[in-house]
Each structure stands twice: as structure tokens, then as C-alpha cells.
Design a protein around this motif. Structure first.
Motif, short mmCIF file in Angstrom:
data_model
loop_
_atom_site.label_atom_id
_atom_site.label_comp_id
_atom_site.label_asym_id
_atom_site.label_seq_id
_atom_site.Cartn_x
_atom_site.Cartn_y
_atom_site.Cartn_z
N LEU A 114 4.70 -8.60 2.53
CA LEU A 114 6.16 -8.58 2.71
C LEU A 114 6.73 -9.98 2.91
O LEU A 114 7.83 -10.28 2.44
CB LEU A 114 6.52 -7.71 3.91
CG LEU A 114 6.33 -6.19 3.75
CD1 LEU A 114 6.50 -5.48 5.09
CD2 LEU A 114 7.32 -5.64 2.72
N GLU A 115 5.98 -10.83 3.59
CA GLU A 115 6.49 -12.17 3.90
C GLU A 115 6.68 -13.02 2.66
O GLU A 115 7.35 -14.06 2.73
CB GLU A 115 5.54 -12.85 4.90
CG GLU A 115 5.68 -12.30 6.31
CD GLU A 115 4.69 -12.92 7.29
OE1 GLU A 115 4.96 -12.89 8.50
OE2 GLU A 115 3.64 -13.43 6.84
N LEU A 116 6.14 -12.61 1.54
CA LEU A 116 6.37 -13.33 0.29
C LEU A 116 7.85 -13.27 -0.10
O LEU A 116 8.32 -14.11 -0.88
CB LEU A 116 5.52 -12.73 -0.84
CG LEU A 116 3.99 -12.88 -0.71
CD1 LEU A 116 3.29 -12.09 -1.81
CD2 LEU A 116 3.60 -14.35 -0.79
N TYR A 117 8.57 -12.29 0.46
CA TYR A 117 9.97 -12.08 0.08
C TYR A 117 10.91 -12.34 1.25
O TYR A 117 11.99 -11.76 1.35
CB TYR A 117 10.15 -10.65 -0.44
CG TYR A 117 9.13 -10.28 -1.49
CD1 TYR A 117 9.27 -10.72 -2.80
CD2 TYR A 117 7.98 -9.56 -1.16
CE1 TYR A 117 8.32 -10.43 -3.77
CE2 TYR A 117 7.03 -9.25 -2.12
CZ TYR A 117 7.20 -9.70 -3.42
OH TYR A 117 6.25 -9.41 -4.37
N ASN A 118 10.48 -13.25 2.13
CA ASN A 118 11.27 -13.54 3.34
C ASN A 118 12.69 -14.00 3.05
O ASN A 118 13.58 -13.83 3.88
CB ASN A 118 10.56 -14.60 4.19
CG ASN A 118 9.64 -13.97 5.23
OD1 ASN A 118 9.73 -12.77 5.51
ND2 ASN A 118 8.75 -14.77 5.80
N PRO A 220 7.95 8.00 -1.99
CA PRO A 220 7.31 7.02 -2.89
C PRO A 220 6.04 6.45 -2.25
O PRO A 220 5.98 6.20 -1.05
CB PRO A 220 8.38 5.93 -3.02
CG PRO A 220 9.65 6.58 -2.63
CD PRO A 220 9.29 7.60 -1.60
N ILE A 221 5.01 6.27 -3.08
CA ILE A 221 3.73 5.75 -2.61
C ILE A 221 3.36 4.54 -3.45
O ILE A 221 3.53 4.53 -4.67
CB ILE A 221 2.62 6.82 -2.72
CG1 ILE A 221 2.91 7.95 -1.72
CG2 ILE A 221 1.24 6.23 -2.45
CD1 ILE A 221 2.01 9.15 -1.88
N CYS A 222 2.85 3.51 -2.79
CA CYS A 222 2.43 2.31 -3.52
C CYS A 222 1.29 1.64 -2.78
O CYS A 222 0.88 2.06 -1.71
CB CYS A 222 3.60 1.34 -3.68
SG CYS A 222 4.19 0.64 -2.12
N TYR A 223 0.75 0.57 -3.39
CA TYR A 223 -0.25 -0.27 -2.74
C TYR A 223 0.45 -1.52 -2.24
O TYR A 223 1.55 -1.86 -2.69
CB TYR A 223 -1.36 -0.64 -3.73
CG TYR A 223 -2.16 0.56 -4.21
CD1 TYR A 223 -3.25 1.02 -3.48
CD2 TYR A 223 -1.82 1.21 -5.38
CE1 TYR A 223 -3.99 2.11 -3.91
CE2 TYR A 223 -2.55 2.31 -5.83
CZ TYR A 223 -3.63 2.76 -5.08
OH TYR A 223 -4.35 3.84 -5.51
N ARG A 224 -0.18 -2.22 -1.33
CA ARG A 224 0.47 -3.39 -0.74
C ARG A 224 0.76 -4.47 -1.79
O ARG A 224 1.74 -5.20 -1.69
CB ARG A 224 -0.36 -3.98 0.39
CG ARG A 224 -1.72 -4.50 0.00
CD ARG A 224 -2.50 -5.00 1.19
NE ARG A 224 -3.88 -5.28 0.86
CZ ARG A 224 -4.33 -6.42 0.36
NH1 ARG A 224 -3.47 -7.40 0.14
NH2 ARG A 224 -5.60 -6.59 0.07
N TYR A 225 -0.09 -4.55 -2.81
CA TYR A 225 0.10 -5.61 -3.81
C TYR A 225 1.27 -5.33 -4.75
O TYR A 225 1.73 -6.23 -5.47
CB TYR A 225 -1.19 -5.84 -4.62
CG TYR A 225 -1.71 -4.63 -5.36
CD1 TYR A 225 -1.15 -4.22 -6.57
CD2 TYR A 225 -2.79 -3.90 -4.86
CE1 TYR A 225 -1.63 -3.12 -7.24
CE2 TYR A 225 -3.29 -2.80 -5.53
CZ TYR A 225 -2.70 -2.41 -6.72
OH TYR A 225 -3.18 -1.31 -7.39
N ASN A 226 1.77 -4.08 -4.77
CA ASN A 226 2.95 -3.82 -5.61
C ASN A 226 4.09 -3.20 -4.81
O ASN A 226 4.91 -2.44 -5.32
CB ASN A 226 2.59 -2.92 -6.80
CG ASN A 226 2.21 -1.49 -6.38
OD1 ASN A 226 1.80 -1.28 -5.24
ND2 ASN A 226 2.36 -0.55 -7.29
N ILE A 227 4.13 -3.55 -3.52
CA ILE A 227 5.19 -3.03 -2.65
C ILE A 227 6.57 -3.47 -3.13
O ILE A 227 7.56 -2.77 -2.95
CB ILE A 227 4.94 -3.47 -1.19
CG1 ILE A 227 5.83 -2.67 -0.24
CG2 ILE A 227 5.15 -4.97 -1.01
CD1 ILE A 227 5.49 -2.89 1.23
N ASP A 228 6.63 -4.63 -3.77
CA ASP A 228 7.92 -5.13 -4.27
C ASP A 228 8.49 -4.24 -5.37
O ASP A 228 9.70 -4.16 -5.55
CB ASP A 228 7.77 -6.57 -4.78
CG ASP A 228 6.72 -6.68 -5.86
OD1 ASP A 228 5.59 -6.22 -5.63
OD2 ASP A 228 7.01 -7.25 -6.93
#
Length: 324
Positions: A114-118, A220-228
Motif C-alpha cells: 500500500l505504501e507504494l501509493y502514499n 472483491p478478492i485480490c493478492y497483495r501484489y495486485n491490490i492497486d
């Protein structure tokens, strides 16, 4: 020690269980009556219990074999009840530590993602919302131009993860949990200027090796690497917030929830554990003393046998000499 001294020591140990258990209990005093407001608090206590256990019986704990993993029934039968009881508790403790560590690591990994999109989002972690007497903890709340997202993190060790049409996964109802998060967050903002801001719930799996099969289409379900792909999905969500409002909403939620805390409890009976640890240590000491006693008795029998054989040989030699 001679046999008499060993027998006396064994009796002393058998009669000292209550006193010894009390002594052990003081060793664990820092693990008792601890305020638990997070999973990390619980993990810290469990790890402290484990470290104290390993220190107390350093020659036993680190090398204990899991009772149920022993290969044959004959080997299993060698363990007496005191040893078996403690081993089961010891590995139950390690299992709790493993599960908690996995969950906490999953949240750390999600936070990094998540912090990649701070520069585009605001993040709240482990925040508790309330409806009446019920408190609900959100692993993460993320605020962006598309609204507010309540994120539930799962770090499942199983390769294949199945979620039923009703939202049941590993015995937990994810749809019910999602609704609780949604409504408690909506209630939190109900008397603010942000009462109409869209709220979304999603589930994030942090173990990249998971293969998730979901028959529900509510969450909705996703993996952490495609949370964006989910929190910035313009095909599903409409932009409803100005970026200048994101920080304000975060501050309002924090302020409204600042007094909400989940009071966790240990899912582990410490007093029972201490009792079984005490039993285990005393049993090990008694067993060792019995081995020493058996060794002395065997040596005595061997010595007596040697002396008797020598006497018989001397008598035979004397008979031969006199007969000669």
C-alpha cells in the motif's frame, strides 16, 4: 549418591510439586495480567512464555520431538503422561506463535504494498469501529478518490484456499465479517459531512503461493501484489472525493475511533501450562535418578556375580589341587 540417598531424593521431588510449581509461576509473572490490545501484544506474550520455558529446561525443550510425529507405536509408548501432556502444550504454544506471526507478517507485507501509493491514498491500520457494545477491527482502511476501503488481510498457509458461495473460508464467514466492517464504518461517519462517502470492502491474500477459489461474488478478492487493481478500479468505482479531502476523512475516522480498543485474551491456558511444565521437569529429574539407581543396582549385581564366579573358580582350583 548411594541407593538410599537416591530414594530419599526421589521422595523429596515427589513431595515438592506444589512448591516447585509456585516457583515456576513466579518465573512467568511478567506474562500474566498483560493488557492485550493487538495481535502483536499476544505474540509478544507467547514468545516470552516460550523463551522462559526454553531457559528453564534448556536441555529438553529445544529438542523435544512432536509426540504425534513419532514413527512407531512402540516409540510413542515410551513417553509417560507427564512428558506427553507438556509436549502437547509446548507445541500448541508454538502453533499459536506460528499462526500469529503469519498474520502479522501478512499485514506487514500488505502495508508495504500500500505504501507504494502514499501520494494517492491515506492509510489507517488496525483501527476499531463500534456498533453499540460490539467492536470491529479493520486490518486496514484506505482512503482514495474512489472512496473508503476496508481491507481484510489473509495470510493462509494452505496452497489451495476455498471460499464457499456463502463466504465461508476455514470456518469463518467472510461475507458477514465484511458487512460488519461496512456498517460499523458507515455508523462511524453517520453524523459527519462524510456520511455519504462510498465504502467498499475487499479481501487481500498475502501468500503468493495461494490458489484462491471463490464461489462468492459479494466481496472483491485480490493478492497483495495486485491490490492497486482493486482500489484504483475505475471500471467499478467512480471518483467521488477530491484529493484534498482524503487527509480530513482520515483525521475524522481516527478521532471518532480513538477510544475503541479490542481487549484480546490469550487463547492459551498459562496456569495449566505451568502445571504441566512443572510435572515434566520433576518427572525428568525423577527418571534420571531412577536411571542412576538402576545403574548402581546393576553394577552391584555385576560385582557380586564377579566375586561369586571368582569364589567358585577358587574352589574348583582347590578341589583340583587336593584331588591331585
Amino acid at each position: 549418591m548411594n541407593i538410599s540417598q537416591i530414594e530419599k531424593k526421589i521422595e523429596e521431588l515427589k513431595n515438592s510439586k506444589d512448591d516447585f510449581e509456585q516457583e515456576l509461576s513466579t518465573e512467568f509473572k511478567e506474562c500474566k495480567n498483560v493488557e492485550l490490545y493487538s495481535l502483536q501484544d499476544i505474540l509478544n506474550v507467547y514468545e516470552n512464555i516460550l523463551n522462559i520455558s526454553n531457559k528453564i529446561c534448556s536441555n529438553s525443550c529445544p529438542n523435544i520431538k512432536l509426540y504425534n510425529a513419532l514413527i512407531d507405536e512402540k516409540s510413542k509408548r515410551k513417553f509417560n503422561k507427564a512428558q506427553k501432556d507438556f509436549r502437547e502444550n509446548y507445541f500448541e504454544l508454538k502453533k499459536h506463535i506460528g499462526i500469529l506471526s503469519s498474520g502479522i507478517q501478512g499485514e506487514k507485507d500488505t502495508l508495504k504494498a500500500l505504501e507504494l501509493y502514499n501520494d494517492e491514498i491515506e492509510i489507517l491500520q488496525s483501527l476499531c469501529t463500534r456498533i453499540g457494545d460490539y467492536i470491529y477491527e479493520h486490518d486496514f482502511i484506505v482512503i482514495n478518490e474512489y472512496g473508503i476501503f476496508s481491507i481484510e488481510v489473509k495470510n493462509n498457509s494452505n496452497h489451495n484456499v476455498y471460499i464457499s458461495e456463502q463466504g465461508i473460508c476455514n470456518g469463518k464467514n467472510l461475507i458477514k465479517q465484511s458487512k460488519q466492517h461496512f456498517h460499523s464504518l458507515r455508523r462511524c461517519l453517520s453524523d459527519t459531512e462524510y456520511s455519504k462517502v462510498p465504502i467498499h470492502t475487499i479481501i487481500v491474500f498475502t501468500n503468493d503461493k495461494n490458489t484462491v477459489k471463490s464461489e462468492q461474488n459479494t466481496i472483491p478478492i485480490c493478492y497483495r501484489y495486485n491490490i492497486d487493481d482493486v482500489i484504483f478500479d475505475s471500471t467499478k468505482y467512480k471518483k467521488s472525493l477530491d484529493k484534498t479531502k482524503l487527509k480530513n476523512i482520515k483525521n475524522v475516522i481516527e478521532d471518532k475511533c480513538k477510544d475503541n480498543h479490542l481487549n484480546y485474551t490469550l487463547d492459551f491456558n498459562l496456569e495449566s501450562y505451568i502445571s504441566k511444565l512443572s510435572n515434566f521437569i520433576l518427572n525428568e529429574n525423577i527418571s534420571e535418578l531412577k536411571k542412576q539407581k538402576d545403574k548402581i543396582e546393576e553394577d552391584s549385581i555385576s560385582t557380586a556375580s564377579t566375586i561369586f564366579s571368582g569364589i567358585r573358580f577358587g574352589a574348583s582350583l582347590l578341589d583340583w589341587f587336593l584331588g591331585g
